[in-house]
Design a protein around this motif. Structure first.
Motif, PDB file in Angstrom:
ATOM      1  N   PHE A 250       0.828  -1.208   0.000  1.00 28.11           N
ATOM      2  CA  PHE A 250       0.000   0.000   0.000  1.00 28.11           C
ATOM      3  C   PHE A 250       0.859   1.253   0.000  1.00 28.11           C
ATOM      4  O   PHE A 250       0.550   2.229  -0.705  1.00 28.11           O
ATOM      5  N   GLU A 251       1.940   1.262   0.782  1.00 26.83           N
ATOM      6  CA  GLU A 251       2.797   2.443   0.842  1.00 26.83           C
ATOM      7  C   GLU A 251       3.429   2.733  -0.518  1.00 26.83           C
ATOM      8  O   GLU A 251       3.538   3.890  -0.922  1.00 26.83           O
ATOM      9  N   MET A 252       3.819   1.701  -1.233  1.00 19.90           N
ATOM     10  CA  MET A 252       4.356   1.895  -2.576  1.00 19.90           C
ATOM     11  C   MET A 252       3.280   2.406  -3.529  1.00 19.90           C
ATOM     12  O   MET A 252       3.504   3.339  -4.309  1.00 19.90           O
ATOM     13  N   GLU A 253       2.097   1.808  -3.447  1.00 19.81           N
ATOM     14  CA  GLU A 253       1.000   2.219  -4.311  1.00 19.81           C
ATOM     15  C   GLU A 253       0.567   3.655  -4.007  1.00 19.81           C
ATOM     16  O   GLU A 253       0.249   4.426  -4.925  1.00 19.81           O
ATOM     17  N   TYR A 254       0.560   4.005  -2.734  1.00 25.28           N
ATOM     18  CA  TYR A 254       0.144   5.364  -2.376  1.00 25.28           C
ATOM     19  C   TYR A 254       1.173   6.383  -2.859  1.00 25.28           C
ATOM     20  O   TYR A 254       0.813   7.488  -3.293  1.00 25.28           O
ATOM     21  N   GLY A 255       2.457   6.040  -2.797  1.00 26.41           N
ATOM     22  CA  GLY A 255       3.478   6.926  -3.335  1.00 26.41           C
ATOM     23  C   GLY A 255       3.275   7.166  -4.820  1.00 26.41           C
ATOM     24  O   GLY A 255       3.359   8.302  -5.305  1.00 26.41           O
TER      25      GLY A 255
ATOM     26  N   GLU B 180       1.159  10.378  -9.467  1.00 26.82           N
ATOM     27  CA  GLU B 180       0.233  10.447 -10.601  1.00 26.82           C
ATOM     28  C   GLU B 180      -0.731  11.615 -10.439  1.00 26.82           C
ATOM     29  O   GLU B 180      -1.096  12.279 -11.425  1.00 26.82           O
ATOM     30  N   GLN B 181      -1.164  11.886  -9.208  1.00 27.60           N
ATOM     31  CA  GLN B 181      -2.059  13.023  -8.985  1.00 27.60           C
ATOM     32  C   GLN B 181      -1.363  14.331  -9.338  1.00 27.60           C
ATOM     33  O   GLN B 181      -1.978  15.226  -9.945  1.00 27.60           O
TER      34      GLN B 181
ATOM     35  N   ASP C  17     -10.953  11.440 -15.153  1.00 30.06           N
ATOM     36  CA  ASP C  17      -9.775  10.683 -14.701  1.00 30.06           C
ATOM     37  C   ASP C  17      -9.400  11.068 -13.267  1.00 30.06           C
ATOM     38  O   ASP C  17      -8.983  10.203 -12.477  1.00 30.06           O
ATOM     39  N   GLY C  18      -9.518  12.350 -12.932  1.00 35.11           N
ATOM     40  CA  GLY C  18      -9.222  12.792 -11.574  1.00 35.11           C
ATOM     41  C   GLY C  18     -10.162  12.189 -10.550  1.00 35.11           C
ATOM     42  O   GLY C  18      -9.748  11.811  -9.444  1.00 35.11           O
ATOM     43  N   MET C  19     -11.447  12.071 -10.913  1.00 40.12           N
ATOM     44  CA  MET C  19     -12.420  11.446 -10.012  1.00 40.12           C
ATOM     45  C   MET C  19     -12.092   9.968  -9.819  1.00 40.12           C
ATOM     46  O   MET C  19     -12.090   9.452  -8.692  1.00 40.12           O
ATOM     47  N   LYS C  20     -11.791   9.265 -10.922  1.00 41.33           N
ATOM     48  CA  LYS C  20     -11.465   7.840 -10.831  1.00 41.33           C
ATOM     49  C   LYS C  20     -10.205   7.626  -9.991  1.00 41.33           C
ATOM     50  O   LYS C  20     -10.066   6.595  -9.323  1.00 41.33           O
TER      51      LYS C  20
ATOM     52  N   ALA D 206      -6.527  19.116  -4.519  1.00 44.76           N
ATOM     53  CA  ALA D 206      -5.158  18.597  -4.631  1.00 44.76           C
ATOM     54  C   ALA D 206      -4.152  19.579  -4.017  1.00 44.76           C
ATOM     55  O   ALA D 206      -3.231  19.170  -3.303  1.00 44.76           O
ATOM     56  N   GLU D 207      -4.324  20.866  -4.300  1.00 40.86           N
ATOM     57  CA  GLU D 207      -3.389  21.847  -3.747  1.00 40.86           C
ATOM     58  C   GLU D 207      -3.541  21.961  -2.231  1.00 40.86           C
ATOM     59  O   GLU D 207      -2.557  22.197  -1.520  1.00 40.86           O
TER      60      GLU D 207
END
Length: 364
Positions: free
Chosen positions: A151-156, A161-162, A190-193, A344-345
């Motif tokens: 999860f930590e890798m995926e969240y990074g 990507e965001q 794409d941002g919502m997904k 995001a900001e």
């Protein structure tokens, strides 16, 4: 795309509304910052320069031939000069855009490095606490959770990507090209997904270690300070992003107000359920005589009381997802893009606050 918590949203906030007239975010750039010069002024200036540099050996030429030659030269000179000015203006705009993009990329890279350092530090803390727990329970091996590491890798990757999505979304939003409207809609979707993917990631790891998600160890200190059920409060998001949008019409304001009220009610209900769960957990752990010897029965009972905790975290993310869906339906495409950028900001600023706070602690 319905959610298990869609019943909490008021019926007034379920409709899809016609977009309001979209306003341009940019002014007219046809001047490009260069002063305008009339054709007569350019011709007059060229004539003066030619008269000053004219060699005296040409004074014997007939006046009529000289006038004819000058008249034939000036239009070509003017056209060339105008073309040169346009090309210089175009290159200047390109250099400026490239410079701004370079600054933005450098800023995002700095934030990314700070986030990676923070995540590494947090992983060290979490593994250390797990090791302590294992030693206390009599295990010699360090407790490792592969689901948390993944999860930590995926969240990074999710954060990276965001950041990329927001750069592209900002550039498209600021574009005055009408053809970019369809592209803007695709970027918003794409941002919502992207947020929906985060909720699925969290649900998966919550089944592996719900305390990890609830504690917010995977986030920065400032984000943890504002954490609610392992994430942001939907009602708080509305308060943050709505003032950043183009003017809402009356119907949009009514639906946003209804959505905010529904979010607050859902948050309060879930918070009350969590408080009740905490109270029953305390009762289970403290049952019987403290200091009387074996307490395995009490701990076993407490484990059973904790099982609904995963449901609370999952339900909170369902509320967050439902709120984002309703915001998307209520707003125009342009407003929804502005909302995603603001959200995001806001997260980036919280991460930057954490970095500054950590630096402050080291220097004090």
């Amino acid at each position: 795309m319905d959610s298990p918590t869609s019943q909490f949203v008021s019926s007034r906030s379920m409709g899809i509304f016609e977009p309001i007239h979209q306003m341009s975010m940019w002014g007219d750039f046809r001047g490009n910052g260069f002063p305008s010069t009339s054709m007569a002024e350019i011709m007059e200036a060229d004539m003066k320069l030619d008269n000053q540099s004219e060699d005296t050996s040409h004074e014997m030429l007939e006046p009529s031939n000289k006038c004819d030659q000058e008249a034939s030269k000036h239009p070509d000179k003017v056209l060339r000069r105008l073309a040169q000015n346009r090309e210089a203006a175009r290159k200047s705009r390109m250099r400026k855009k490239a410079y701004v993009q370079q600054l933005e990329t450098s800023r995002l890279k700095l934030i990314q490095v700070e986030q990676e350092l923070e995540r590494a530090r947090q992983r060290g803390q979490y593994v250390g606490s797990s090791t302590l727990d294992a030693s206390y329970l009599g295990y010699s091996a360090t407790v490792k959770n592969s689901g948390i590491n993944a999860f930590e890798m995926e969240y990074g990757h999710w954060v990276d990507e965001q950041n990329k999505q927001m750069i592209e979304l900002r550039d498209t939003l600021n574009s005055i090209n009408i053809d970019d409207e369809r592209k803007l809609q695709i970027l918003v979707e794409d941002g919502m997904k992207h947020y929906y993917n985060l909720f699925r990631m969290k649900e998966k790891v919550a089944k592996s270690d719900v305390f990890y998600i609830m504690s917010g160890i995977w986030k920065t200190p400032a984000e943890r300070f504002l954490l609610w059920m392992g994430g942001f409060r939907p009602s708080e998001v509305l308060r943050v992003v709505m003032p950043q949008l183009e003017v809402l019409d009356e119907q949009q304001q009514m639906n946003i107000s209804s959505l905010a009220q529904s979010c607050q009610q859902a948050e309060d209900a879930l918070t009350q359920g969590m408080e009740k769960l905490q109270a029953t957990l305390v009762e289970a752990v403290a049952a019987g005589r403290l200091g009387g010897g074996s307490y395995l029965p009490q701990v076993s009972t407490a484990v059973e009381r904790l099982k609904p905790l995963v449901m609370f975290v999952t339900q909170a993310d369902h509320i967050r997802q439902e709120a984002l869906q309703q915001i998307y339906h209520i707003l125009t495409t342009r407003q929804a893009a502005q909302a995603l950028l603001a959200l995001a900001e806001y997260s980036q600023r919280l991460r930057a606050l954490s970095s500054l706070w950590t630096t402050h602690l080291r220097e004090s």
